[in-house]
Scaffold this motif. Structure first.
Motif, PDB file in Angstrom:
ATOM      1  N   ASN A 255       0.773  -1.352  -0.055  1.00  0.00           N
ATOM      2  CA  ASN A 255       0.158  -0.108  -0.037  1.00  0.00           C
ATOM      3  C   ASN A 255       0.843   1.167  -0.127  1.00  0.00           C
ATOM      4  O   ASN A 255       0.214   2.307  -0.244  1.00  0.00           O
ATOM      5  N   GLU A 256       2.142   1.228   0.505  1.00  0.00           N
ATOM      6  CA  GLU A 256       2.890   2.427   0.377  1.00  0.00           C
ATOM      7  C   GLU A 256       4.046   2.255  -0.456  1.00  0.00           C
ATOM      8  O   GLU A 256       4.765   3.377  -0.365  1.00  0.00           O
ATOM      9  N   GLY A 257       4.276   1.284  -1.221  1.00  0.00           N
ATOM     10  CA  GLY A 257       5.207   1.275  -2.310  1.00  0.00           C
ATOM     11  C   GLY A 257       6.696   1.165  -1.862  1.00  0.00           C
ATOM     12  O   GLY A 257       7.587   1.151  -2.772  1.00  0.00           O
ATOM     13  N   PHE A 258       6.872   0.572  -0.575  1.00  0.00           N
ATOM     14  CA  PHE A 258       8.207   0.276  -0.195  1.00  0.00           C
ATOM     15  C   PHE A 258       8.659  -1.232  -1.027  1.00  0.00           C
ATOM     16  O   PHE A 258       7.762  -2.011  -0.882  1.00  0.00           O
ATOM     17  N   THR A 259      10.047  -1.327  -1.105  1.00  0.00           N
ATOM     18  CA  THR A 259      10.452  -2.637  -1.407  1.00  0.00           C
ATOM     19  C   THR A 259      10.448  -3.442  -0.124  1.00  0.00           C
ATOM     20  O   THR A 259      10.363  -2.983   1.098  1.00  0.00           O
ATOM     21  N   LEU A 260      10.352  -4.888  -0.247  1.00  0.00           N
ATOM     22  CA  LEU A 260      10.507  -5.693   0.993  1.00  0.00           C
ATOM     23  C   LEU A 260      11.580  -5.359   1.969  1.00  0.00           C
ATOM     24  O   LEU A 260      11.500  -5.105   2.970  1.00  0.00           O
ATOM     25  N   ALA A 261      12.745  -5.106   1.042  1.00  0.00           N
ATOM     26  CA  ALA A 261      14.141  -4.868   2.057  1.00  0.00           C
ATOM     27  C   ALA A 261      13.509  -3.501   2.649  1.00  0.00           C
ATOM     28  O   ALA A 261      14.019  -3.435   3.887  1.00  0.00           O
ATOM     29  N   ASP A 262      13.316  -2.437   1.912  1.00  0.00           N
ATOM     30  CA  ASP A 262      13.223  -1.171   2.683  1.00  0.00           C
ATOM     31  C   ASP A 262      11.937  -1.160   4.042  1.00  0.00           C
ATOM     32  O   ASP A 262      12.232  -0.684   4.873  1.00  0.00           O
ATOM     33  N   ALA A 263      11.129  -1.851   3.489  1.00  0.00           N
ATOM     34  CA  ALA A 263       9.976  -2.003   4.614  1.00  0.00           C
ATOM     35  C   ALA A 263      10.384  -2.641   5.887  1.00  0.00           C
ATOM     36  O   ALA A 263      10.216  -2.351   7.048  1.00  0.00           O
ATOM     37  N   VAL A 264      11.139  -3.668   5.732  1.00  0.00           N
ATOM     38  CA  VAL A 264      11.888  -4.423   6.728  1.00  0.00           C
ATOM     39  C   VAL A 264      12.829  -3.628   7.562  1.00  0.00           C
ATOM     40  O   VAL A 264      12.670  -3.505   8.673  1.00  0.00           O
ATOM     41  N   MET A 265      13.770  -2.878   6.869  1.00  0.00           N
ATOM     42  CA  MET A 265      14.545  -1.993   7.295  1.00  0.00           C
ATOM     43  C   MET A 265      14.007  -1.062   8.292  1.00  0.00           C
ATOM     44  O   MET A 265      14.227  -0.549   9.382  1.00  0.00           O
ATOM     45  N   LEU A 266      12.965  -0.203   7.496  1.00  0.00           N
ATOM     46  CA  LEU A 266      11.995   0.838   8.082  1.00  0.00           C
ATOM     47  C   LEU A 266      11.541   0.332   9.482  1.00  0.00           C
ATOM     48  O   LEU A 266      11.530   1.182  10.327  1.00  0.00           O
ATOM     49  N   CYS A 267      10.923  -1.028   9.255  1.00  0.00           N
ATOM     50  CA  CYS A 267      10.366  -1.268  10.627  1.00  0.00           C
ATOM     51  C   CYS A 267      11.299  -1.528  11.853  1.00  0.00           C
ATOM     52  O   CYS A 267      10.964  -1.227  12.953  1.00  0.00           O
TER      53      CYS A 267
END
Length: 300
Positions: A255-267
């Motif tokens: 829903n927010e356009g993050f890649t999997l890697a970016d989403a995990v790092m951001l979390c």
């Protein structure tokens, strides 16, 4: 405003429950609720003689929301929570995480005055009102109001409070919303098996998000002005944590356009993983992600 009396309750959430009220989306409803013991515990002391355990964790309702169809999302905004002037807390044998340490149970009646819970003459705790049980009918079968799952239920999330919005899946026509189990005070974990259990009322506004407006929402979710939260429950706390994290990462990627890697790092950098409760048949975890990092605040 519609009012649902605490005389109209269920002990399990099910598509077979007959609605006590039909409302249009956008309606405001006041649910009058019992405490988790349905007011059976009224004095301090030892033991639970006379308590009917079949009457524990009642939820007021259910309410049929017109136009809500399977696949939609039911949005429930908590407008206000009102509580009575005393509550009950318990601990004891076979209860909560410390149940093996007790040979008997203890009941404490705690007065509430001036927005404080008077635990003792010298120890006063600030009120943090929240809704323990809030949910809809599951897609099939029935789920006890004491159990959290994909339909919501007994999540015991202290962030379900004034101003928060709970997003629930619509599994059956009308959703069949019910709620109860208000706490005047509760910490994350609810380790003794109760919060400060009180009678009260919850005023909410219900709306229907048709097919989630094309978004893939990992329900149930909770929103407040600061965070978007994913919530997951499982008998295994580790599995519940993995589910809640996976749900948040999935939300960010879909829903927010993050890649999997970016989403995990951001979390890992910005999302807090917290325990809601560890005492129900299924334990509950929430992941809190700051809305300031999301497009337009996220979700809808």
């Amino acid at each position: 405003m519609h009012v649902v009396s605490r005389d109209t309750i269920v002990y399990a959430m099910s598509a077979q429950n007959k609605p006590v009220l039909n409302v249009e989306p956008g309606s405001q409803i006041q649910f009058q609720t019992w405490d988790c013991f349905q007011a059976q515990v009224t004095s301090a002391g030892k033991g639970f003689d006379g308590v009917d355990w079949n009457r524990v964790n009642p939820a007021t309702g259910p309410v049929y929301v017109n136009g809500a169809e399977p696949g939609d999302v039911l949005s429930v905004k908590i407008d206000s929570i009102e509580i009575e002037q005393q509550g009950v807390a318990v601990c004891g044998k076979d209860m909560g995480t410390m149940g093996a340490s007790f040979t008997e149970s203890t009941i404490k009646i705690i007065p509430i005055k001036d927005n404080m819970a008077h635990f003792s003459e010298s120890l006063h705790l600030p009120i943090n009102k929240m809704v323990g049980v809030i949910g809809v009918a599951p897609a099939s079968g029935e789920v006890s109001c004491g159990v959290p799952d994909l339909h919501g239920g007994n999540m015991d999330c202290k962030e379900i409070t004034d101003g928060a919005t709970v997003l629930l899946p619509v599994n059956v026509p009308g959703a069949l919303l019910a709620m109860g189990d208000i706490h005047a005070v509760m910490a994350d974990g609810e380790i003794g098996v109760t919060g400060l259990e009180v009678n009260g009322s919850v005023t909410v506004t219900v709306t229907v998000i048709k097919q989630a407006k094309g978004k893939e929402l990992p329900l149930p979710m909770v929103l407040n002005k600061h965070c978007v939260m994913t919530i997951a429950s499982d008998a295994d706390l580790d599995i519940a944590a993995d589910m809640a994290v996976s749900n948040m990462v999935g939300y960010l990627t879909k829903n927010e356009g993050f890649t999997l890697a970016d989403a995990v790092m951001l979390c890992s950098l910005a999302a807090d993983v917290r325990i809601c409760q560890i005492v129900d048949p299924k334990k509950t975890i929430r992941v809190e992600f700051p809305r300031k990092y999301l497009t337009n605040g996220g979700v809808v």
